[in-house]
Scaffold this active site. Structure first.
Site, PDB file in Angstrom:
ATOM      1  N   LYS A 116       0.819  -1.218   0.000  1.00 18.08           N
ATOM      2  CA  LYS A 116       0.000   0.000   0.000  1.00 18.08           C
ATOM      3  C   LYS A 116       0.848   1.261   0.000  1.00 18.08           C
ATOM      4  O   LYS A 116       1.845   1.347   0.728  1.00 18.08           O
ATOM      5  CB  LYS A 116      -0.883   0.031   1.254  1.00 18.08           C
ATOM      6  CG  LYS A 116      -2.007  -0.993   1.263  1.00 18.08           C
ATOM      7  CD  LYS A 116      -2.883  -0.777   2.487  1.00 18.08           C
ATOM      8  CE  LYS A 116      -3.786  -1.965   2.779  1.00 18.08           C
ATOM      9  NZ  LYS A 116      -4.854  -2.136   1.794  1.00 18.08           N
TER      10      LYS A 116
ATOM     11  N   GLY B 117     -10.691  -2.865   8.624  1.00 18.05           N
ATOM     12  CA  GLY B 117     -10.312  -3.039  10.022  1.00 18.05           C
ATOM     13  C   GLY B 117     -11.480  -3.110  10.972  1.00 18.05           C
ATOM     14  O   GLY B 117     -11.299  -3.011  12.183  1.00 18.05           O
TER      15      GLY B 117
ATOM     16  N   GLY C 189     -13.820  -5.163   5.613  1.00 17.17           N
ATOM     17  CA  GLY C 189     -14.739  -5.708   6.610  1.00 17.17           C
ATOM     18  C   GLY C 189     -15.114  -7.163   6.412  1.00 17.17           C
ATOM     19  O   GLY C 189     -15.944  -7.692   7.153  1.00 17.17           O
TER      20      GLY C 189
ATOM     21  N   GLY D 148      -8.463  -8.422   5.000  1.00 15.40           N
ATOM     22  CA  GLY D 148      -7.422  -7.713   5.735  1.00 15.40           C
ATOM     23  C   GLY D 148      -7.238  -8.316   7.094  1.00 15.40           C
ATOM     24  O   GLY D 148      -6.632  -9.377   7.259  1.00 15.40           O
ATOM     25  N   SER D 149      -7.827  -7.671   8.095  1.00 15.29           N
ATOM     26  CA  SER D 149      -7.651  -8.118   9.468  1.00 15.29           C
ATOM     27  C   SER D 149      -8.361  -9.440   9.735  1.00 15.29           C
ATOM     28  O   SER D 149      -8.047 -10.128  10.698  1.00 15.29           O
ATOM     29  CB  SER D 149      -8.201  -7.040  10.408  1.00 15.29           C
ATOM     30  OG  SER D 149      -7.920  -5.754   9.896  1.00 15.29           O
TER      31      SER D 149
END
Lengths: 311, 207
Positions: free
Chosen positions: A98, A170, A231, A252-253
């Protein structure tokens, strides 16, 4: 086996002399190869190997996953080149990284490091509030986030070769990714239904280049690959986004903040391939443990909403 | 005789582009994700994508053995880029078993990283003019071929980028991205010839 090449393949690296590199077809083409796959955020070479082993089609090399960026606060920047290089070395699948919105020097650095794709991302703190990176001069392709068609086409106009919905990174809460994907397809269907002579006014209203609006009108889809992001935390979330028209997903997370990352990673890969097969989604969702703890969007202070970064 | 049906392995990658090319030729094309979907196919395409992802999913959903058996029995199979890696008897740097059907030695990511991806015009054996415009994306090369393999195309420096062994085809590049249907027609031709040689009902059965 008969060796038939005039020179040993082992010495081969780089495109052949005279061949055209960094073209629109090869930039857009890599995203086409990622379709139907899962791109996973990783912060260490070990994570990267777990992701590759689970069947990720690419990894996103980061210093912190978005939920930690959110918790950490402060200015979020491009990751340390040492972390990125270690991850590039660790796996054979494509590696993304990123850069901040508008920070073209971070992008130049990432290109020099040999990453395969740059995400000009709202997850990092924007470096320019008026201008995104002019992505055309780069040989490395870019993916950018969007909330609707106008935003997607502005990014493609600047040279993005792949689009993803922004969602709200996130949070482990898929609601914003769903909102953005539905909005994007609503906009596309509306453009498709317009007569040709109304396209210039539609382009003005969308704030998008008219040539790209015409292309969407003719294709009935974006002219580049479109993934979902922001998400996604469970196999069912991934399959939901695929059924809503995503061509692949970023997680992502959601993987390394879950209770059992390896299982979750494998389950999300399978659910993305078999996104219409509820029996398989049910099977792979068994025993994946607790997903990451999610955040209610309305509980996030307005100034901490990441999707509002960029225009 | 009913029409030819070609399956496209749809575990991951650009399977939709192959399906669009086949349908534009008037050929029936179906997505294959599970073993039962191999039934009744006249040929199979393994698309571009990530070879590590595709080989894992081949194993997990028990597709590797049935596809390998069909290939050994003569089902025409064409692998593009990652698909060529999945087909090869030898594939460097691939940490999972693949189909090991075609007598070629394939090197993954042989040109380097994405910034080294390129476009080039190729002379392809049997295609004549114009040259075939080929897109190479993090492409593999065919570093060596066995005695029964015909080389179909090479880069200017001699590197092999397309080959055929009986009913098996491998290309390092992506004919599904450029709109030139000559490789797709070649596969349809191989499938049609095989069908004429074989009695009805002896086509691909599910494993």
């Amino acid at each position: 086996m008969v060796a038939t090449n005039e020179r040993p393949a082992a010495s081969q690296s780089g495109a052949p002399g005279g061949a055209e590199t960094g073209t629109w077809a090869v930039k857009k083409g890599l995203a086409q190869m990622l379709k139907g796959g899962v791109i996973m955020d990783v912060v260490t070479p070990e994570h990267a190997r777990i992701a590759e082993e689970a069947g990720a089609c690419a990894v996103m090399a980061l210093e912190r996953v978005p939920s930690d960026i959110r918790a950490h606060g402060g200015v979020a920047r491009m990751s340390d080149p040492e972390i990125i290089s270690a991850i590039v070395e660790a796996v054979t699948i494509p590696v993304m990284a990123k850069a901040r919105i508008g920070h073209f020097v971070e992008a130049q650095v990432l290109e020099a490091l040999g990453v395969d794709y740059i995400d000009e991302s709202e997850v990092l703190t924007p470096a320019d509030e008026a201008h995104h990176i002019n992505k055309h001069p780069f040989k490395v392709p870019f993916v950018c986030g969007c909330r609707d068609l106008g935003e997607a086409l502005r990014r493609i106009g600047e040279g993005a070769a792949m689009i993803r919905t922004k969602g709200e990174a996130g949070t482990g809460n898929v609601v914003e990714a769903v909102r953005h994907m539905r909005q994007l397809w609503d906009d596309i269907r509306r453009i498709q239904s317009l007569p040709d002579d109304e396209l210039p006014a539609a382009a003005k209203e969308l704030g998008a280049p008219v040539e790209l609006v015409k292309e969407v009108h003719d294709l009935g889809k974006l002219p580049v690959v479109n993934f979902a992001a922001g998400g996604i935390a469970t196999p069912a979330d991934a399959a939901l986004m695929m059924q809503l028209g995503a061509e692949g997903v970023f997680v992502g997370s959601g993987i390394f903040k879950s209770q059992t990352p390896e299982k979750m990673a494998k389950a999300i890969v399978k659910a993305t391939t078999h996104y219409r097969d509820a029996a398989i989604i049910a099977e792979v969702s068994r025993g994946t443990g607790d997903p990451m703890r999610g955040l209610e969007i309305s509980a996030i202070p307005e100034r901490e909403i990441l999707a509002k970064r960029g225009w | 005789m009913s029409e030819i049906t070609i399956g496209v392995l749809a575990l991951q990658g650009d399977f939709a582009e192959h399906i669009a090319m086949l349908r534009a030729l008037g050929v029936a094309a179906v997505e294959v994700r599970l073993p039962a979907q191999l039934a009744g196919l006249d040929a199979l395409i393994i698309p571009g994508g990530e070879s590590t992802t595709i080989t894992r999913l081949l194993d997990i959903y028990a597709l590797r053995e049935p596809v390998r058996r069909l290939g050994e029995a003569g089902l025409p199979i064409w692998g593009t880029c990652a698909g060529a890696i999945v087909l090869a008897k030898q594939a460097s740097d691939l940490d999972r078993p693949n189909l090991a059907l075609m007598d070629i030695d394939v090197r993954r990511n042989a040109f380097g990283r994405q910034v080294d991806s390129f476009e080039e015009d190729l002379e392809v054996a049997g295609f004549g003019e114009p040259p075939f415009h080929a897109v190479f994306i993090r492409a593999p090369i065919i570093a060596g071929v066995g005695p029964g393999v015909d080389v179909l195309a090479r880069l200017g420096d001699g590197t092999i980028v397309a080959a055929r062994e009986g009913t098996l085809l491998a290309t390092s590049f992506h004919p599904e991205l450029t709109g030139d249907a000559r490789f797709h027609r070649l596969l349809v031709g191989i499938a049609g010839a095989r069908r004429r040689e074989r009695p009805a009902g002896s086509r691909a059965a599910p494993a």
